[in-house]
Every structure is written in structure tokens, then in C-alpha cells.
Design an enzyme around this catalytic site. Structure first.
Site, mmCIF file in Angstrom:
data_model
loop_
_atom_site.group_PDB
_atom_site.id
_atom_site.type_symbol
_atom_site.label_atom_id
_atom_site.label_comp_id
_atom_site.label_asym_id
_atom_site.label_seq_id
_atom_site.Cartn_x
_atom_site.Cartn_y
_atom_site.Cartn_z
ATOM 1 N N LYS A 125 0.857 -1.184 0.000
ATOM 2 C CA LYS A 125 0.000 0.000 0.000
ATOM 3 C C LYS A 125 0.892 1.231 0.000
ATOM 4 C CE LYS A 125 -4.494 0.812 0.029
ATOM 5 N NZ LYS A 125 -5.500 0.056 -0.733
ATOM 6 N N ASP A 165 -6.772 4.531 -5.070
ATOM 7 C CA ASP A 165 -7.490 4.394 -3.796
ATOM 8 C C ASP A 165 -8.149 5.752 -3.581
ATOM 9 O OD1 ASP A 165 -7.633 4.374 -0.583
ATOM 10 O OD2 ASP A 165 -7.391 2.314 -1.238
#
Length: 444
Positions: A125, A165
């Protein structure tokens, strides 16, 4: 002291002031005790200690110049958490709330989420505390180019493949990919969520929302029910929320409420999705404008009140910890029977306990919102093979993946004596695959 308790205690000592990471690690590790007891070799191999420690953390400054000529500095992150089953895979988040704790919690969750898809992708991430909201296209481009000028050296089509995201949509992915291609002089699948004109996949925009509804549909089917005439509330109004609404409505559900960070709209007649799309996707406006087009709708400032609306199904699709114990209790009191997480960790640990104690079917994020990363992996497959699949082909593969995830977590929960507990089921099913790969690789 039990092995799991010791690992969790050590993790908190070694990583102070990281509450989101502690929360995610607690939720995961406390459910893995049955596996550890069954596999004492994991403790001998220090498997859990390695599982919760990222393989690599990259932190860097991102300097960029705004339209007034001012130099701005933001922080950039990429946490490459676990590559046991494949190259790191996980989104980039651009939002003022981003810090190392949040990126680590998202990366840890991503390991298990990616494992549950059944596809060969590891967990990672990244992101920045940069806020694209209110910035001009030129300012966003300047930031993205600076961000990628550092990140490019740490990623690759077979190493680490970021995606979008919160705050990173088609515009940002385009600017990031353009800079990568410029620096590396190669056109490869190093980012997913790309535009269709330069290697993207159909269904990617819809994938997380569609996948969320597919897994709910399968949970309903297993109980002899369907989405038809079910009343649904959805938090958020980004891609996940919009396309969860679209798919739910197409299957006969009645979505009555949605929100953005300012407040929520309630439409007893059912949300007019065309109006939401016009406001959010075309004009990037605020959801309160919905009442200007739909006079029967009611707008309320603030977000928490949305959880007091009676519903059969709640789909939190905004951000972490948006449902606390009070909100969960309000949902239960007003008849909710199914909660499926479209956002990452939108329910607190206390909220999850409320749902489980009241026999609500609770589908955690790592299972319920895996459709996005699953379709990203399908995009990677298309890029590698220089192929382009139709909407129907990708959508069918996505639906099958989500159906399989439901049955895998259901089977795992039953096998270990926790029938109906899908937090246990998801963590166990996801972890077993990663653990087998890690053990096979030795101590690395």
C-alpha cells in the site's frame, strides 16, 4: 504467554503511536490462534513476527509547485508488506489523513485480501498526505510527476504494481503512469486502473462496488433470500459507493441513502443514481446538490446520522472507522440484517462485536471489497498477455471470484468451529495460503 499475545504485545511496543495499524493487527492476530495451535511449526519459524513486519518501507518527500508559484512539500509512502504469493499489489491513497500507521494497516489487510482472491498477488500500500481536492489539473499533475519521480525506482510490473485508492482516480493514475513511462522508457503494466486507451481493463471502475454486491448476493442466496426489495443504505459517493448502488439497484434492491464528507441524502423513493453520477463523476460537486434535482429528498449535515436510517443491508463504503459501537447499535435497533464493508476497516472492533453479538451477517472488508484488487489482477493478466477482454468476460470472472471468496471464508469458519463468523473465516482462509508460501521460502 500465548504466541499470538506475545507477537501482538511486541508489535505495539515496536510500533508506538500507530493506532490504525494496532487495530488491524489486533483484529487479524486474535483470530489466528486456532491456526497457530494446529501448526506449532509456525511459532518455531517466527512466522507471525515476519507476517506483521513489512518487508520494506519507503518514505520520501514530494516537492511540487502550485499555480501561485509556491513550493509545497508532502510526504510520500510505499509499504511493500508481503510478497510471498506474488508481487506487491495495493493502492495509492492521496488524502490529508495519510500517515505511516494508516498505510501499514492498509498494507497488512491487503495481504489477506489479495490472498482471498485466489490470484498470485502479494500485499502492499502507499500514498501521500497530499489532498487533490480543490487543486487544478496542473497542480495535481505536478504533484503526481514529483511523486512518481521517486516511486518509479521501487516498483515494476513483476515487483510492485500500485493502483488507485481514495484521492487517486483516473486523472491521477494517468499522470503517474505518464511520468513512469517518461522516466523508464517502457510501456508496461506497472500501474492498474489505467485508462482504456493505454492498457486499462473494462469493469475496473465498477469492480469494488460490483464485487461488494456480488458477495452480499451470495450470502443472501445461502440463506434462501435475494436482494429484491431489500432496503439498502450506502456511505460514501465515490466509485465504490456509486457502483455498489448501481449493481444493487439492478438486482432489485432499493438504495435510500448515500453521503459524502459533508452530509447525507435520504430519498425514500430510492436514490436516483443518474443524478448522483452527474454531481460526483461529471462535476465533482457535493452531494447536498442532490436535493436541488430531487425535491422529495432530504439532506442532513454530518454523516453519522445515516446509520440511524432503517435498512436491511448497510454497505459502508467511505473510510476507516466510520461505524462505531453506537452506530452499529442504531443499525441493529432499526433492523439491519447484513453489513458488508466496501471501504477498508470502516467498522471499529467494538462495532464488529455489536454486529456479531446480534447475529448480523457481517462481511469484513478483506473479503467484501476484494473485487477491486481482483480486477486489478485481471488487468495485469491482460497486460502481460497483450489481451483485451470484453466487459462481460471481466464481469463474469469478477463475480466468480467473489462467489468463491464467500464460500472459502464460510468453509474456513465452519472448519475451525466459528460458523457464521466471517472475520475469523476471512483471516484464516487468507492467512493459510500466505503461511504455506512463507514456510516454503524459508526464513526470508
Amino acid at each position: 504467554m500465548k504466541y499470538v499475545e506475545k507477537v501482538l504485545e511486541d508489535l505495539k511496543k515496536r510500533n508506538p503511536n500507530e493506532p490504525e495499524f494496532h487495530q488491524a493487527a489486533t483484529e487479524i492476530l486474535t483470530t489466528l490462534s486456532p491456526i497457530v495451535e494446529k501448526h506449532p511449526e509456525y511459532e518455531a519459524a517466527g512466522l507471525l513476527e515476519r507476517f506483521v513486519e513489512p518487508e520494506r518501507i519507503i518514505m520520501f518527500r514530494v516537492p511540487w509547485v502550485d499555480d501561485s508559484g509556491k513550493v509545497n512539500i508532502n510526504k510520500g509512502y510505499r509499504v511493500q508488506f508481503n510478497s510471498a504469493i506474488g508481487p506487491y499489489k495495493g493502492g495509492l491513497r492521496f488524502h490529508p489523513s495519510v500517515n505511516l500507521s494508516i498505510i501499514k494497516f492498509l498494507g497488512l489487510e491487503q495481504i489477506l485480501k489479495n490472498s482471498l482472491t485466489g490470484l498470485p498477488i502479494g500485499g502492499g500500500k502507499g500514498g501521500s498526505d497530499f489532498d487533490p481536492k480543490g487543486k487544478s489539473d496542473r497542480e495535481v499533475m505536478a504533484f503526481c510527476q514529483s511523486f512518481m519521480t521517486e516511486l518509479y525506482r521501487h516498483i515494476g510490473a513483476d515487483t510492485d504494481v500500485p493502483a488507485g485508492d481514495i484521492g487517486v482516480g483516473a486523472r491521477e493514475i494517468g499522470f503517474l503512469f505518464g511520468q513512469y513511462k517518461r522516466i523508464c522508457a517502457e510501456h508496461v503494466g506497472v500501474l492498474t486502473g489505467r485508462g482504456l486507451a493505454y492498457g486499462g481493463s473494462l469493469v475496473r471502475k465498477e469492480a469494488t462496488g460490483y464485487g461488494l454486491v456480488y458477495i452480499v448476493e451470495e450470502a443472501l442466496k445461502a440463506r434462501g433470500e435475494s436482494l429484491n426489495n431489500k432496503k439498502v443504505i450506502i456511505s460514501g459517493s465515490g466509485n465504490v459507493a456509486i457502483y455498489a448502488c448501481e449493481k444493487a439497484q439492478s438486482l432489485g434492491a432499493k438504495v435510500v441513502a448515500m453521503y459524502d464528507s459533508d452530509g447525507y441524502v435520504y430519498d425514500a423513493n430510492g436514490i436516483n443514481l443518474a443524478v448522483i453520477k452527474e454531481i460526483k463523476e461529471i462535476r465533482r460537486g457535493r452531494i447536498k446538490e442532490y436535493t436541488q434535482k430531487v425535491k422529495s429528498a432530504i439532506y442532513t449535515e454530518g454523516c453519522k446520522g445515516i446509520w440511524t436510517i432503517p435498512c436491511d443491508i448497510a454497505l459502508p463504503c467511505a473510510t476507516q472507522n466510520e461505524i462505531d459501537a453506537d452506530s452499529a447499535s442504531a443499525l441493529v435497533k432499526n433492523g439491519v440484517k447484513y453489513v458488508a464493508e466496501g471501504a477498508n476497516m470502516p467498522s471499529t472492533l467494538e462495532a464488529i462485536e455489536v454486529f456479531q453479538n446480534n447475529k448480523v451477517v457481517f462481511l469484513p472488508a478483506k473479503a467484501a471489497n476484494a473485487g477491486g484488487v481482483a480486477t486489478s489482477a485481471l488487468e495485469m493478466a491482460q497486460s502481460s498477455g497483450r489481451m483485451f477482454w470484453s466487459f462481460e468476460e471481466v464481469d463474469e470472472k469478477l463475480k466468480n471470484i467473489m462467489i468463491n471468496i464467500y464460500h472459502n471464508i464460510d468453509d474456513a469458519a465452519k472448519e475451525y468451529g466459528y460458523e457464521g463468523n466471517y472475520v475469523m473465516g476471512a483471516n484464516i482462509a487468507g492467512f493459510l495460503k500466505v503461511a504455506a508460501a512463507m514456510m516454503a521460502h524459508g526464513v526470508v
